[in-house]
Design a protein around this motif. Structure first.
Motif, short mmCIF file in Angstrom:
data_model
loop_
_atom_site.label_atom_id
_atom_site.label_comp_id
_atom_site.label_asym_id
_atom_site.label_seq_id
_atom_site.Cartn_x
_atom_site.Cartn_y
_atom_site.Cartn_z
N LEU A 146 37.35 47.66 38.28
CA LEU A 146 36.31 47.01 39.08
C LEU A 146 35.71 45.81 38.35
CD1 LEU A 146 34.21 49.84 40.80
CD2 LEU A 146 35.58 48.08 41.92
N GLU A 203 37.97 42.92 38.41
CA GLU A 203 37.95 42.27 39.72
C GLU A 203 36.70 41.42 39.90
OE1 GLU A 203 40.26 42.15 42.11
OE2 GLU A 203 41.62 43.27 40.83
N ARG A 235 36.07 50.81 46.40
CA ARG A 235 36.48 49.48 45.93
C ARG A 235 35.90 48.37 46.80
NH1 ARG A 235 42.73 49.21 46.05
NH2 ARG A 235 42.54 51.20 44.97
N SER A 252 35.38 45.10 45.09
CA SER A 252 36.56 44.39 44.59
C SER A 252 37.07 43.38 45.61
CB SER A 252 37.69 45.38 44.26
OG SER A 252 38.21 45.96 45.44
#
Length: 520
Positions: free
Chosen positions: A287, A290, A359, A362
């Protein structure tokens, strides 16, 4: 004579002549990058769903028609990407409402008008987003005037965003994100203008921009929340006329959006199903990586998801310092606005991932309001420093500005010549898959619904007419075509793969984990 006089006024009153010509040059370069090679990059999963929606089809009915165990051609599949002149706005709206209510209809209805007028080629589809993205420039300049009262900051903001790799990428995508960027800037500017003018008409304009933002993208709710926090804080938590007027404008905007809110609530299960992929856990280290890449990509992007992430650190340091500089040097109304613009969306995306996993944070495109806040802070930092009374300080920041602009131009130039980029996500390998299929003798591609529907649609844009497809009803496999000499398996469900492994040897194609060859 009049043109010369007008130019002279602009040069003298707004900014130095050298900077004026630099900004004009960057505007032309940025516009060029937004419209060049519109059809070159892969038409990826999400974009095929855009075409499906504006053609008036629902995903479930198309799956029922084409996943029927029979051999079909690429042309048959492409039929569902073509706009029918008889398709109504109601059909597009119904398709979104029942299957993807998290995507409000404003962009899709505009795209339907656009394609019925100009056609449904990839270039036409993406040109609407590119054209909308041009509106970012005047909206950003206007916001800088309202926020900082500085035309130089506005011109610097335009120069930076003109060659921003991230904004150029999404200006060339047939999705609603360019429109969301424009409506975010408009609602922010309308708010500051209404707070300055304190007139009923200005608050009405703000209410309209709120509704437009919400109908562009649901995450505009974060923008409205940030604006409300900003107003209440600047008014020192007192129920002043400005607070009352802003709350009423927000109420009117939300009331206008309430029919779609009702649709989202009714089809909440559909939203959960479609957006369930965002709940898939990523390790914290992934994470963070990202986040680094996403926030650096607004100024410098050489497809770092496939390269060295540490090259992004200088950009991140500059962005963090710009926020600090704005908080230290600018008036409260400016730094507080930028903090709420960046902070509310960031917290809304990052916090759930840290607490419950997922996510969401992200996904780069969800952070567009944050990127706009960072653009504003970097533009203010540069505009302040390049006009500093200290000669060495001026020179240093002129060099930093030149390097930042060159990074953007270099990134856009490389990206513009590429067939795929990181924003194509799981469709990144499509050119390789299509090349293998197109070069094979009498190829047959096998798949089933599962998660493959949009991927197969995306792949079909690159396939030769000779390629045949056999799409099975999950999970049963009947007879596979005997005319095919080379049989391939693409993104199958585990059930389909297990069944095929009882009859065939499943050989993976190198460098692609979603693509196999079947050998009898």
């Amino acid at each position: 004579m009049k043109l010369y006089f007008f130019k002279k006024i602009i040069v003298k009153l707004l900014l130095p002549q050298k900077i004026f010509f630099l900004v004009i040059a960057l505007l032309l370069i940025g516009t060029f990058f937004r419209f060049i090679n519109l059809d070159q990059k892969v038409y990826w999963y999400d974009e095929t769903i855009t075409s499906l929606r504006i053609a008036g089809y629902r995903q479930t009915e198309v799956v029922q028609q084409i996943f029927d165990d029979k051999e079909i051609s690429v042309q048959t599949l492409q039929k569902y990407q073509k706009v029918n002149p008889k398709t109504t706005l109601l059909a597009t709206t119904y398709s979104l409402a029942t299957e993807a209510p998290q995507h409000p209809p404003l962009y899709f209805l505009a795209a339907q008008f656009w394609t019925q007028w100009l056609g449904d080629s990839v270039t036409t589809m993406r040109s609407l987003s590119a054209l909308i993205s041009i509106l970012i420039f005047p909206c950003l300049y206007w916001l800088c005037l309202e926020l900082f009262g500085s035309s130089l900051t506005g011109w610097m903001a335009i120069a930076l965003i003109a060659v921003s790799p991230f904004h150029v990428l999404y200006a060339q995508e047939a999705r609603e994100y360019s429109l969301w960027t424009v409506t975010t800037l408009l609602s922010s500017t309308a708010l500051l203008r209404a707070m300055r003018l304190k007139t009923k008409s200005s608050w009405r304009v703000y209410a309209v921009t709120i509704a437009a933002g919400l109908y562009s993208f649901t995450f505009s709710l974060f923008i409205v929340t940030g604006h409300s926090i900003y107003i209440i804080t600047t008014e020192k938590f007192r129920l002043t006329k400005i607070v009352k007027a802003s709350l009423f404008a927000c109420f009117i905007g939300l009331l206008a959006f309430s029919p779609w809110i009702l649709i989202i609530i009714i089809h909440l299960l559909a939203v959960g199903d479609i957006s369930g992929w965002t709940a898939i856990n990523l390790p914290l280290s992934s994470l963070i990586k990202e986040w680094f890449i996403n926030f650096s990509s607004i100024f410098f992007d050489l497809n770092f998801r496939h390269n060295n992430v540490y090259l992004t650190l200088p950009i991140l340091i500059l962005e963090i310092y710009s926020i600090y500089f704005v908080c230290k040097k600018s008036p409260q109304k400016a730094w507080l606005f930028i903090l709420t613009l960046v902070g509310v969306t960031a917290i809304a995306l990052v916090l759930p991932d840290l607490l419950w996993g997922g996510r969401r944070s992200s996904v780069s495109r969800y952070f567009i309001p944050c990127y706009l806040g960072i653009h504003l802070s970097v533009a203010y930092l540069i505009a302040t420093q390049i006009t500093s009374t200290s000669f060495p300080q001026r020179k240093i920041w002129q060099i930093i500005t030149a390097m930042l602009i060159l990074c953007g131009i270099l990134s856009c130039a490389i990206s513009s010549q590429s067939v795929v980029w990181w924003n194509k996500y799981d469709s990144y390998d499509n050119p390789q898959v299509a090349r293998t299929l197109n070069q094979a003798n009498r190829p047959l591609l096998i798949s089933d619904p599962g998660v493959s529907f949009g991927y197969v649609l995306s792949l079909s844009y690159l396939l030769a007419p000779e390629v045949k497809l056999q799409l099975f009803t999950e999970p049963s496999v009947t007879e596979i075509s005997t005319d095919a000499q080379n049989i391939f398996l693409y993104r199958p469900s585990q059930k389909l793969r297990n069944q095929l492994e009882t009859k065939y040897t499943v050989v993976p194609i190198k460098e692609n984990q979603n693509f196999w060859r079947l050998e009898r």
